[in-house]
Enzyme design. Sequence first.
Site, PDB file in Angstrom:
ATOM      1  N   ASN A   9       0.875  -1.166   0.000  1.00  0.00           N
ATOM      2  CA  ASN A   9       0.000   0.000   0.000  1.00  0.00           C
ATOM      3  C   ASN A   9       0.915   1.218   0.000  1.00  0.00           C
ATOM      4  OD1 ASN A   9      -1.834   2.018   0.445  1.00  0.00           O
ATOM      5  ND2 ASN A   9      -2.743   1.113   2.275  1.00  0.00           N
ATOM      6  N   LYS A  16       3.389   0.836   3.095  1.00  0.00           N
ATOM      7  CA  LYS A  16       3.042  -0.185   4.090  1.00  0.00           C
ATOM      8  C   LYS A  16       3.020  -1.523   3.368  1.00  0.00           C
ATOM      9  CE  LYS A  16       0.050   2.898   6.710  1.00  0.00           C
ATOM     10  NZ  LYS A  16      -1.315   3.385   6.638  1.00  0.00           N
ATOM     11  N   ARG A  90      -2.474  -2.077  -3.651  1.00  0.00           N
ATOM     12  CA  ARG A  90      -3.718  -1.323  -3.459  1.00  0.00           C
ATOM     13  C   ARG A  90      -3.680  -0.087  -4.361  1.00  0.00           C
ATOM     14  NH1 ARG A  90      -5.519   2.669   1.370  1.00  0.00           N
ATOM     15  NH2 ARG A  90      -7.663   2.873   0.715  1.00  0.00           N
ATOM     16  N   HIS A 179     -12.635   2.541  -0.381  1.00  0.00           N
ATOM     17  CA  HIS A 179     -12.674   1.546   0.706  1.00  0.00           C
ATOM     18  C   HIS A 179     -13.391   0.277   0.262  1.00  0.00           C
ATOM     19  CE1 HIS A 179     -12.511   4.757   4.171  1.00  0.00           C
ATOM     20  NE2 HIS A 179     -11.287   4.378   3.824  1.00  0.00           N
ATOM     21  N   HIS A 207     -17.464   1.746   7.705  1.00  0.00           N
ATOM     22  CA  HIS A 207     -15.998   1.677   7.822  1.00  0.00           C
ATOM     23  C   HIS A 207     -15.543   3.000   8.429  1.00  0.00           C
ATOM     24  CE1 HIS A 207     -11.828   0.649   6.244  1.00  0.00           C
ATOM     25  NE2 HIS A 207     -11.719   1.928   6.564  1.00  0.00           N
ATOM     26  N   GLY A 209     -12.570   4.702  10.013  1.00  0.00           N
ATOM     27  CA  GLY A 209     -11.155   4.870  10.367  1.00  0.00           C
ATOM     28  C   GLY A 209     -10.852   6.349  10.315  1.00  0.00           C
ATOM     29  N   GLY A 211     -10.161   7.847   7.461  1.00  0.00           N
ATOM     30  CA  GLY A 211     -11.159   8.036   6.416  1.00  0.00           C
ATOM     31  C   GLY A 211     -12.381   7.231   6.849  1.00  0.00           C
ATOM     32  N   ARG A 240     -11.429  15.254   7.091  1.00  0.00           N
ATOM     33  CA  ARG A 240     -12.227  15.664   5.930  1.00  0.00           C
ATOM     34  C   ARG A 240     -13.644  16.056   6.335  1.00  0.00           C
ATOM     35  NH1 ARG A 240     -10.899  10.270   3.057  1.00  0.00           N
ATOM     36  NH2 ARG A 240      -8.678  10.514   2.662  1.00  0.00           N
ATOM     37  N   ASP A 281      -7.775  12.261  16.087  1.00  0.00           N
ATOM     38  CA  ASP A 281      -7.875  10.964  16.771  1.00  0.00           C
ATOM     39  C   ASP A 281      -9.040  11.029  17.754  1.00  0.00           C
ATOM     40  OD1 ASP A 281      -7.553   8.732  18.510  1.00  0.00           O
ATOM     41  OD2 ASP A 281      -5.478   8.590  17.829  1.00  0.00           O
ATOM     42  N   ARG A 283      -9.858   9.245  20.156  1.00  0.00           N
ATOM     43  CA  ARG A 283      -9.524   9.030  21.582  1.00  0.00           C
ATOM     44  C   ARG A 283      -9.249  10.358  22.277  1.00  0.00           C
ATOM     45  NH1 ARG A 283      -5.313   4.385  19.980  1.00  0.00           N
ATOM     46  NH2 ARG A 283      -5.152   5.875  18.280  1.00  0.00           N
ATOM     47  N   GLY A 329     -10.572   1.321  12.475  1.00  0.00           N
ATOM     48  CA  GLY A 329     -10.054   1.792  13.777  1.00  0.00           C
ATOM     49  C   GLY A 329     -11.105   2.234  14.782  1.00  0.00           C
ATOM     50  N   ASN A 333     -12.955  -0.281  17.692  1.00  0.00           N
ATOM     51  CA  ASN A 333     -12.425  -0.004  19.036  1.00  0.00           C
ATOM     52  C   ASN A 333     -13.261   0.910  19.902  1.00  0.00           C
ATOM     53  OD1 ASN A 333      -9.850  -1.447  18.852  1.00  0.00           O
ATOM     54  ND2 ASN A 333      -9.404   0.029  17.233  1.00  0.00           N
ATOM     55  N   GLU A 383      -8.129  -5.657   5.035  1.00  0.00           N
ATOM     56  CA  GLU A 383      -7.967  -5.225   3.643  1.00  0.00           C
ATOM     57  C   GLU A 383      -6.791  -5.930   2.971  1.00  0.00           C
ATOM     58  OE1 GLU A 383      -8.290  -1.105   5.156  1.00  0.00           O
ATOM     59  OE2 GLU A 383      -9.194  -0.670   3.219  1.00  0.00           O
TER      60      GLU A 383
HETATM   61  P1  ADP Z   1      -6.826   4.611   8.577  1.00  0.00           P
HETATM   62  O1  ADP Z   1      -6.477   3.227   8.116  1.00  0.00           O
HETATM   63  O2  ADP Z   1      -7.924   5.271   7.809  1.00  0.00           O
HETATM   64  O3  ADP Z   1      -5.661   5.515   8.845  1.00  0.00           O
HETATM   65  P2  ADP Z   1      -7.697   3.266  11.023  1.00  0.00           P
HETATM   66  O4  ADP Z   1      -8.705   2.323  10.526  1.00  0.00           O
HETATM   67  O5  ADP Z   1      -6.373   2.759  11.483  1.00  0.00           O
HETATM   68  O6  ADP Z   1      -7.492   4.477   9.999  1.00  0.00           O
HETATM   69  O7  ADP Z   1      -8.359   4.104  12.202  1.00  0.00           O
HETATM   70  C1  ADP Z   1      -7.663   5.151  12.822  1.00  0.00           C
HETATM   71  C2  ADP Z   1      -8.535   5.746  13.909  1.00  0.00           C
HETATM   72  O8  ADP Z   1      -9.029   4.714  14.776  1.00  0.00           O
HETATM   73  C3  ADP Z   1      -7.764   6.690  14.810  1.00  0.00           C
HETATM   74  O9  ADP Z   1      -7.828   7.986  14.313  1.00  0.00           O
HETATM   75  C4  ADP Z   1      -8.474   6.556  16.129  1.00  0.00           C
HETATM   76  O10 ADP Z   1      -9.388   7.628  16.253  1.00  0.00           O
HETATM   77  C5  ADP Z   1      -9.226   5.252  16.058  1.00  0.00           C
HETATM   78  N1  ADP Z   1      -8.747   4.294  17.069  1.00  0.00           N
HETATM   79  C6  ADP Z   1      -7.691   3.505  17.014  1.00  0.00           C
HETATM   80  N2  ADP Z   1      -7.566   2.782  18.150  1.00  0.00           N
HETATM   81  C7  ADP Z   1      -8.581   3.151  18.943  1.00  0.00           C
HETATM   82  C8  ADP Z   1      -9.017   2.803  20.254  1.00  0.00           C
HETATM   83  N3  ADP Z   1      -8.363   1.922  20.992  1.00  0.00           N
HETATM   84  N4  ADP Z   1     -10.114   3.411  20.725  1.00  0.00           N
HETATM   85  C9  ADP Z   1     -10.791   4.308  20.000  1.00  0.00           C
HETATM   86  N5  ADP Z   1     -10.425   4.680  18.763  1.00  0.00           N
HETATM   87  C10 ADP Z   1      -9.344   4.118  18.241  1.00  0.00           C
END
Ligand code: ADP
Length: 395
Positions: A9, A16, A90, A179, A207, A209, A211, A240, A281, A283, A329, A333, A383
């Site tokens: 990727n 990656k 990808r 995606h 989905h 993340g 994005g 975005r 983020d 979190r 993500g 989570n 993916e």
């Molecule tokens: P991408 O592949 O689009 O960069 P990911 O699918 O890895 O993104 O998701 C990234 C996002 O997931 C982070 O910005 C964060 O907000 C969220 N994330 C990751 N780990 C945690 C967690 N333990 N708790 C809550 N949110 C999380």
Amino acid sequence: MSSTVLVINSGSSSIKYQLIEPDEGTVVASGLVERIGEGSGHLRHTYRGKDTTLAEPVPDHGAGLRRVLELFAEVGPDLASAGIVAVGHRVVQGGARYSGPVLVDEKVLADIEELIPLGPLHNPANLRGIEVARELLPDVPHVAVFDTAFFSELPDSAATYALDREVATRYRVRRYGAHGTSHQYVSRTAAEVVGRPLAELRQIVLHLGNGASASAVVGGRAVDTSMGMTPLEGLVMGTRTGDIDPAVIFHLHRNAGMGVDEIDDLFNRRSGLKGLAGHNDVREIHRLVAEGDAAARLALDVYSHRLRKYIGAYAAVMGGLDVLTFTAGIGENDDIVRSEALAGLEFLGIELDPERNAGRVKEPKVVSTDSSAVTVLVVPTREEQEIAQQTLSLL
Ligand code: ADP
């Protein structure tokens, strides 16, 4: 030794990679190169649970991938004895042309280049990754797997913008989605988890993340998705805007003196959660909400409101809903986002079980109540595994 596929990727300043045994989905080795072309590069290679890290300048993608291949040789596994049979790449924008994976040849490379105007942020780096990988690994086939493929057969009613037809046709302005590899993998896996044929399910996949995108999937085929001509449309994302009145562009141009590139940067990199609350983020947003930060609270409210709108819209588009699945993500989570997004949707037959929903989810799991008419799932996306399997399926 079973066959392995190297999945790459390639981003604008990063590469990656994962070496995957597609049959089992086992990740044999993985890693990343970051800050390519920035003076202070960083590499991480993981094999047998051990990380090897390097900090050194990586002038370009060619130098980065050459270093990765040296790490495979020095740290392992040796690619030849690991049974590498192909490289899967990808590619974000495949236009309306590619509805599945393809063997890379000069025509495919020319097409990916030709599609750069429709994928300006991703296709140049994807193309560069393929070119250097073909130079450095000339003895195995290279396969392109497009993020748009799963959405290449969207119904015209969902893919078409209400724009002057001649302009739209000439400049290929339509909705391509993104995606897709994740939405395809997750919707197929969701059917396995609920133990029902994919063909009879109406599904929504979220989905979420950095994005973020939503899709509506009927019988395993996508009938709508939230990302549009580019990944900017749709849900609120890390940086975005997602959906926004296009007239905001005219307004900012005319009244704030902003140029097109500046607005592009504003909408893609300085908006979303980051624009609303200062952080992309989620979190960090939760931490601020706990401290009583009003901007962070509003950011989460806007995020959930947009999700609920899409869920309602897609249930309407499909004439009902059987399975709703969270992934990526945040989807995997973040139990707070999952529960806030679904709050008040009991009228659609969606009932989240607070105990099942609690915490992070590492394996596919049902998080709705037994009496919920709609089954709500969390399915971690894979993916790279999907790219590896699609690559192998072509050989
Ligand atoms: P991408 O592949 O689009 O960069 P990911 O699918 O890895 O993104 O998701 C990234 C996002 O997931 C982070 O910005 C964060 O907000 C969220 N994330 C990751 N780990 C945690 C967690 N333990 N708790 C809550 N949110 C999380």
